[in-house]
Structure formats: C-alpha cells, structure tokens
Write a protein that holds these residues in place. Structure first.
Motif, PDB file in Angstrom:
ATOM      1  N   GLN A  89      40.669  18.331 -60.678  1.00  0.00           N
ATOM      2  CA  GLN A  89      39.763  19.304 -61.442  1.00  0.00           C
ATOM      3  C   GLN A  89      38.831  19.094 -62.272  1.00  0.00           C
ATOM      4  O   GLN A  89      37.564  19.640 -62.353  1.00  0.00           O
ATOM      5  CB  GLN A  89      40.780  20.326 -61.905  1.00  0.00           C
ATOM      6  N   ASP A  90      38.968  18.052 -63.098  1.00  0.00           N
ATOM      7  CA  ASP A  90      38.129  17.621 -64.138  1.00  0.00           C
ATOM      8  C   ASP A  90      36.730  17.089 -63.359  1.00  0.00           C
ATOM      9  O   ASP A  90      35.650  17.276 -63.838  1.00  0.00           O
ATOM     10  CB  ASP A  90      38.438  16.153 -65.034  1.00  0.00           C
ATOM     11  N   THR A 144      33.509  25.258 -61.592  1.00  0.00           N
ATOM     12  CA  THR A 144      34.573  25.685 -62.208  1.00  0.00           C
ATOM     13  C   THR A 144      35.583  26.367 -61.344  1.00  0.00           C
ATOM     14  O   THR A 144      35.395  26.495 -60.031  1.00  0.00           O
ATOM     15  CB  THR A 144      34.112  26.747 -63.170  1.00  0.00           C
ATOM     16  N   MET A 145      36.875  26.556 -61.901  1.00  0.00           N
ATOM     17  CA  MET A 145      37.670  27.234 -60.885  1.00  0.00           C
ATOM     18  C   MET A 145      37.263  28.593 -60.415  1.00  0.00           C
ATOM     19  O   MET A 145      37.675  28.758 -59.140  1.00  0.00           O
ATOM     20  CB  MET A 145      39.177  27.629 -61.956  1.00  0.00           C
ATOM     21  N   GLN A 201      50.926  16.619 -61.538  1.00  0.00           N
ATOM     22  CA  GLN A 201      50.013  17.240 -62.185  1.00  0.00           C
ATOM     23  C   GLN A 201      49.010  16.851 -62.986  1.00  0.00           C
ATOM     24  O   GLN A 201      47.710  17.126 -63.026  1.00  0.00           O
ATOM     25  CB  GLN A 201      50.834  18.110 -63.247  1.00  0.00           C
ATOM     26  N   GLU A 202      49.271  15.248 -63.351  1.00  0.00           N
ATOM     27  CA  GLU A 202      48.318  14.722 -63.649  1.00  0.00           C
ATOM     28  C   GLU A 202      47.064  14.465 -62.538  1.00  0.00           C
ATOM     29  O   GLU A 202      45.717  14.405 -62.990  1.00  0.00           O
ATOM     30  CB  GLU A 202      48.558  13.148 -64.107  1.00  0.00           C
ATOM     31  N   GLY A 243      44.309  25.653 -58.493  1.00  0.00           N
ATOM     32  CA  GLY A 243      44.955  25.821 -59.476  1.00  0.00           C
ATOM     33  C   GLY A 243      46.070  26.958 -59.267  1.00  0.00           C
ATOM     34  O   GLY A 243      46.474  27.929 -59.917  1.00  0.00           O
ATOM     35  N   ASP A 244      46.892  26.611 -57.798  1.00  0.00           N
ATOM     36  CA  ASP A 244      47.907  27.579 -57.360  1.00  0.00           C
ATOM     37  C   ASP A 244      49.261  27.364 -58.125  1.00  0.00           C
ATOM     38  O   ASP A 244      49.967  26.480 -57.587  1.00  0.00           O
ATOM     39  CB  ASP A 244      47.988  27.673 -55.953  1.00  0.00           C
ATOM     40  N   GLU A 245      49.486  27.937 -59.209  1.00  0.00           N
ATOM     41  CA  GLU A 245      50.583  27.437 -59.917  1.00  0.00           C
ATOM     42  C   GLU A 245      52.066  27.754 -59.253  1.00  0.00           C
ATOM     43  O   GLU A 245      53.092  27.050 -59.110  1.00  0.00           O
ATOM     44  CB  GLU A 245      50.656  28.185 -61.417  1.00  0.00           C
TER      45      GLU A 245
END
Length: 715
Positions: A264-265, A273-274, A257-258, A234-236
C-alpha cells in the motif's frame, strides 16, 4: 450486537453443512445473485419442499438450504444472501463472500436478471475472480422476451469463459439444462476458464507482489490473485476471515499485515490512495460488464420500462405517493381486521370447547382439582386465547404484505419515506420494517435484517414497537368504539377508524422522533447511503406467497408466542387465585400500583393487565375483565356495551380510555418480541434498552396528557 461477533458466514456454513460437506454423497452448490433476479424462485423450484431456513450462527442474516437428486447424485443447494457485490460492506456480503471463498462449493451459480444483465454481470465478475467453477444462470428470459430484449447466450459464455444457461424459473423453463450443467461442472466434465478483469498496470504489479506472499502462506487454499486484490484494497474483514478460516498464528498474521502495508505504501508513492485504488477496481468491473453487455444484448425496444415508469410517476410522486401508501395500508388493515373476526371466533369456540373434555379427562386419570385449574384454566386457556386471536390476523396480514412485496411495491414505500427517515438520521428501509411491525412486532424485528448498517438496524429494532401490531389493535378498536366514537350513531365505525388512523400516525411520528433522539445520543452517527432498486412490477405467485408467508412468518412467530404464553398462563392463574390477607396477589399488586397509575390516567388494574399481558398483547382486555369481575381465570364479555358498562362502573372516563390507548401504543414489547430482539442482537443490553425506551415514552406521554386534561378541567 450480533454482527460484531467473530462468527462469520464461514463459521455458519461449517455448522450448517458440516455433515453434508464432509460426506462424499453430496455435491455442494452455492446460489448467488442480486436481489430481484428470481434467485429464490430458482432455489424453490430446484429443491421443492426439501428445504429449510434459519440464521447463519452469529449473524442476523437469513440462510436457506435445500436438497435435490439428479441422475442418482445428491446435491445440497445453499441459497446465499442476495447482494449487489462481495466487497463485504454488509453482513450479507461477508457471509456470501466467505462461503464461496473458504468452503469452495463444487459449483457456484450466479443468477442474473435477463432484463438488467449489464448491471448483474458486476457480481458475476467478482465471483469469477474468486472461483473457477461458476455457472451463470440468466433468469427471467420470459420477461426479457416480452420486453423484446435478446441475449446471445452462446457468445456470452465465450466472452466470460464459463457456462451460461437461460432460464424462466417462474414457469419452470430451463431448469433441467441448468441441473445438467451443474452435474457436468461438479464432476469436471466441463472445466470453466473464467476471464479475469484487467486493472491498471500499477495495480497489476501490486497484485503480483502481494500474490507471492499469499501463495507462500496459504498455497492453494485460497484464490491468491483475488485475495491479493482485496487485501491491498484494505479489506479488514477478509483479514479476520483468513485468520479464522486458515488458522493463522500471530507471526503469520504480522508478516501478512506488514506485506500489505508495504504494498500500500508503494501504491501511495505512485499517488494511488485507497480511495483512488477502490475507484479503479470498481471502474474495471463496471467497464468490463458494460463491454460484455453491449456485445451480447440486443434491445429492440428501448422503452421497455416505460409502463413501470408511468406507474412510478404516480406511486412515488410527492403529491400522490404517501396518500396512496396510506390508503393501501388502510385497506390491508381493514381486510385483516374484518377478515379475522369470523375465523378467530370459530377457532376460539373450537379451542375453548375442548376445556370440558380436557377437564373430564384430567378427572378420569385422577389429577387434583387445583392442578386441573392450573393446567386448563391457566396454561391451556392462555395458550388458546393467544392462538385464536393471533393466528387468523397473521394468516391474513402476512400473505397480503408478502403479496405487495412480490408485486414490487414495497421498495416504493421505502422510496417514499426515505426522506423522512433520513431527516431522523435513520435508514430508509426502516419504513419496510415498520410496515411489517403492523402485522407483528416480532416479525418487524426480524425484517430489520434488510438494513446493512448495524447502528441503523439497532434504531429500527428499538423503535419498531411504536407501531401497533395486530395484538394491540383489538384493544385500541374496542376502546375507540365504546368511549370515543360512542354516541355518533351510524358514524360510529367511521369515527373509530379515524381515531385508529390518528393513533397510527402518532406512532409513526414517535418512531421518527425517537429515532432522531437515539441517533444523537446512544447511537450517534450519520445516516448511511444505500442502493434502493425499484424492481419491475411482476405478477405475484399466489401459491408461493401463501406458503412463504405462512411457514416463514406466521407459524414461526406463532410458535414463539405459544412458547412464551404457556408459562405466562401459570403466572396469571397464580396471581388471580393465590391470596394474601384474603386478597388475591393480583388485587394486592393493583392496589400497590394505583397511585402511580393514576398519575398516568390509568388505574392499578389496567397497569397490571399490561404487565400480565407481557406474553401477548391479545390477552390484556381478558385479564382486565377478569380483574374487575374478581374471577380466577380469563374471560370475555358478550358485547362491547357490556364492556363499556363494566369499565364505567369501575371508574373509567374518556380520559382513561385515551390514556389506555396511548399506553397500548407505547409500552414494553411483548415477550415474543423481546425474545426475538435478544436473538437478533445477541445482546441483553440492547434487549433491555428496547424494553425501556417505549415504556418510558408511553409513561411520559400518558402523564402529560392526563395532567393537562385534569389541569384544564376537561374531565
């Protein structure tokens, strides 16, 4: 503010090193490492004086770059910001990560502390995930030897799969083998094969799935395994950097992103979890570092830090920590003030003695008298005053401050004050920026870069002006001596020093109060946590301390002050010499401000002196004397007793002196500081707020004090 701009360390590196990187003549070497590992010493000794510093464009992060030649090959060394990790939680981490990731330097050197190798390996492992061409420089080997710590460098190299060189940069030992290894790795004579940290089976599966997508998008432009790991974490900031660096179009970005969301899902379905994912990744790095550290480090003396801990038990104790800190600060102030008097007077005599020669020269070449007055009595005299008053104190204060920094004491200051700043919803490191502000508020603003949180950095910037700089100390000392301490005989200097100490404590209290007020209004938020390392005490390197403090701080700040003072001298001359209805503009403005100034316990001329003293607080008293004597240029009197007589003749009381001292402590930043705030925040909004907050505070406090004293009939 500047940190939220799109410009990253990547963009910075392109601007800074574009010519060198595109030139085949230079090998680009990145220098990374934890703070307090001696990274700067390695950099300085490799590059000598062939270096310069600046900001990464769009970032309030310092960069330094230098060049050296080895075996007829040219090398460009980029000193990346010191950081404990590359997870992009701060501007420093993002700058360092993006440079290594996207600029792909020929070699990346990771500097580690031999006395704390296990902890330092964490960063090395992260960099090894990004790049193969890595060298580990185990520095401070002399300190390790003194503490009876032995490191098997050869075994460490085999375990990591990269070259390892031991150095003692402070004594210039091991740097030639380091240069030799840089050459071999850069020229592919030695090809490192760094180990990869192995994670949980489910994480590895997710990495493989994500890696396929990244490889199809970017090919060999980036380390696909590392990018996959960071993206599923999750490194934006990395997504933004990828978009900017690799020119991704919207369709590619959407597809990426998809894919991230899909992976991740899948992990979430596996109850990853993250938060759990990040913990697993951090654990993998830490456990690997611990395993390697145990295999290569032999510590014959488990109590090697015992002496430092004994000292810390005193310097950071609840009872003695703050008193010792205040005493040290007092000694630094005393040395600065006392030591600057003679050189300041000599410098002033030298600069002002040139006035007659400059006047004669201007007459000789035929410059009109009015223009001579503008150039010499206006611009030159103002600049000379600023230089003679600012340079000596800064040339003393900054080396002393840097000496404490090099010694390892400043982190203890932050430790002692962290509790109070946390209560004010501010950052513990603000204590360090506040201390730097005592020398010069502009330098204090620059030092706010050490605070990672943008919100807390802004709080530190806005409130830094509440501590008096060396430009305000002369005014405060003079007024304390001639009005408050006057009549105490041989105790005069003691009383004056006590009054200054009270003023400093008032400034600290106001800093904490306004910090909390800002954190509950325009800068809401909770105080962030941060890693505060208490490094070992080290013998300072006097030569480097002087060079670093004089060139990086003193001359840098003085240059900005002179740039602002020159046009201000013109304004001051115009105000004092241009008349309207046979009254100078300065007198007209003072009369206009008189009713408002009286409410604050001041008079119109005092307020005008502070307004015209915007370029530098050092010229407030000379402007005030010029105004009371109705002269056309700034001047000073021969003694404090003459100044006292002049001020009393113009209606001063002890209340006027107190309110002037309070207003000197709390009013708008000088022009140099405002310029620095604009440079650091990249925002006129925050520059304006930094102007208004101390000004409003000073006016409110002066009004309350003046009206209370008058109401009680004490004056």
């Amino acid at each position: 503010m500047g940190l939220t701009k799109q410009a990253t360390g990547l963009a910075a590196s392109r601007e800074i090193t574009k010519a060198e990187i595109e030139s085949e003549e230079h090998m680009v070497v990145a220098l990374a490492g934890n703070p307090n590992t001696g990274k700067s010493t390695v950099f300085n000794n490799l590059t000598g004086l062939n270096q310069h510093t600046g900001n990464w464009p769009g970032k309030t992060v310092v960069n330094a770059q230098g060049k050296y030649i080895y075996k007829d090959k040219k090398y460009l060394l980029i000193d990346l910001p010191g950081t404990y990790s590359l997870l992009a939680n701060s501007a420093e981490e993002q700058v360092a990560r993006d440079f290594i990731c996207f600029e792909k330097p020929n070699v990346t050197i990771v500097v580690a502390d031999a006395t704390n190798l296990e902890r330092n390996l964490n960063l090395a492992l992260q960099i090894m995930e990004m790049s193969e061409k890595v060298i580990l420089c185990v520095n401070l080997m002399d300190e390790a030897q003194r503490k009876k710590i032995t490191i098997d460098l050869e075994k460490l190299s085999k375990l990591l799969g990269i070259p390892v060189i031991g150095t003692s940069a402070r004594i210039d030992k091991g740097l030639v083998p380091l240069k030799d290894m840089i050459e071999k790795v850069a020229c592919d004579e030695i090809v490192p094969s760094p180990i990869q940290v192995e994670y949980d089976e489910k994480i590895e599966k997710a990495i493989e799935e994500m890696q396929t997508e990244i490889k199809s998008c970017f090919g060999s432009k980036i380390n696909c395994r590392w990018a996959a790991l960071r993206l599923i974490e999750g490194d934006e900031p990395l997504v933004r950097s990828l978009q900017e660096a690799l020119d991704m179009d919207q369709e590619e970005l959407t597809a990426l992103q998809e894919k991230i969301t899909k992976v991740q899902d899948s992990l979430n379905k596996e109850k990853f979890t993250m938060e759990i994912l990040r913990d697993q990744i951090a654990s993998g790095l830490v456990q690997t570092a611990e395993r390697i550290g145990k295999e290569v480090v032999l510590n014959e003396n488990r109590m090697h830090n015992a002496q430092d801990r004994k000292i810390d038990n005193v310097l950071t104790s609840k009872i003695f920590g703050i008193p010792i800190m205040l005493a040290l600060l007092g000694v630094v102030f005393w040395i600065t003030i006392a030591g600057a008097n003679v050189p300041s007077a000599l410098l002033a005599d030298a600069l002002f003695s040139l006035e007659e020669k400059l006047t004669a020269f201007c007459s000789w070449i035929g410059i009109p008298n009015w223009l001579q007055d503008v150039l010499i009595l206006g611009i030159y005299r103002t600049v000379a005053w600023v230089v003679s008053v600012m340079l000596p104190p800064m040339a003393i204060f900054f080396p002393l401050f840097t000496l404490l920094e090099d010694l390892g004491y400043l982190p203890r200051v932050a430790f002692n004050l962290d509790h109070y700043f946390k209560k004010a919803c501010a950052h513990g490191k603000q204590a360090l920026t506040m201390c730097m502000g005592f020398g010069c508020n502009a330098a204090g603003i620059i030092s706010c870069r050490i605070i990672d949180s943008p919100r807390e950095r802004l709080i530190a910037i806005i409130t830094n002006n509440f501590v008096p700089c060396n430009g305000r100390f002369p005014t405060m000392i003079a007024l304390a001596s001639i009005f408050i301490a006057h009549g105490f005989g041989k105790f005069n200097s003691f009383i004056a020093a006590f009054v200054i100490l009270i003023s400093i404590l008032l400034g600290v209290f106001i800093t904490l109060f306004i910090s909390r007020l800002l954190s509950q209004t325009i800068l809401k938020g909770l105080p962030s946590s941060f890693t505060l390392e208490l490094p070992p005490y080290r013998k300072p390197q006097i030569g480097q301390v002087i060079i670093r403090s004089v060139f990086d701080r003193t001359l840098f700040v003085l240059g900005r002050a002179v740039t602002v003072a020159a046009p201000a001298g013109l304004v001051i001359w115009i105000m004092a010499n241009i008349t309207f209805n046979e009254i100078s503009l300065l007198d007209n403005c003072a009369l206009f401000l008189q009713p408002f100034a009286e409410l604050l316990g001041l008079d119109g001329y005092i307020l005008m002196a502070f307004i015209l003293g915007l370029p530098a607080n050092e010229i407030v008293i000379p402007i005030l004397i010029m105004s009371y004597l109705s002269k056309g240029s700034m001047l000073e009197l021969g003694s404090l007793s003459e100044m006292r007589t002049l001020f009393i003749d113009n209606g001063w009381t002890w209340l006027t002196a107190v309110c002037t001292m309070i207003f000197s402590l709390n009013h708008w930043p000088c022009a140099t500081t405002l310029w620095t705030i604009k440079k650091e925040t990249q925002s006129w909004k925050w520059t304006g707020i930094s102007f208004l907050v101390p000004t409003a505070t000073g006016m409110v406090v002066c009004f309350i004090v003046a009206q209370t004293v008058r109401l009680l009939g004490l004056v």
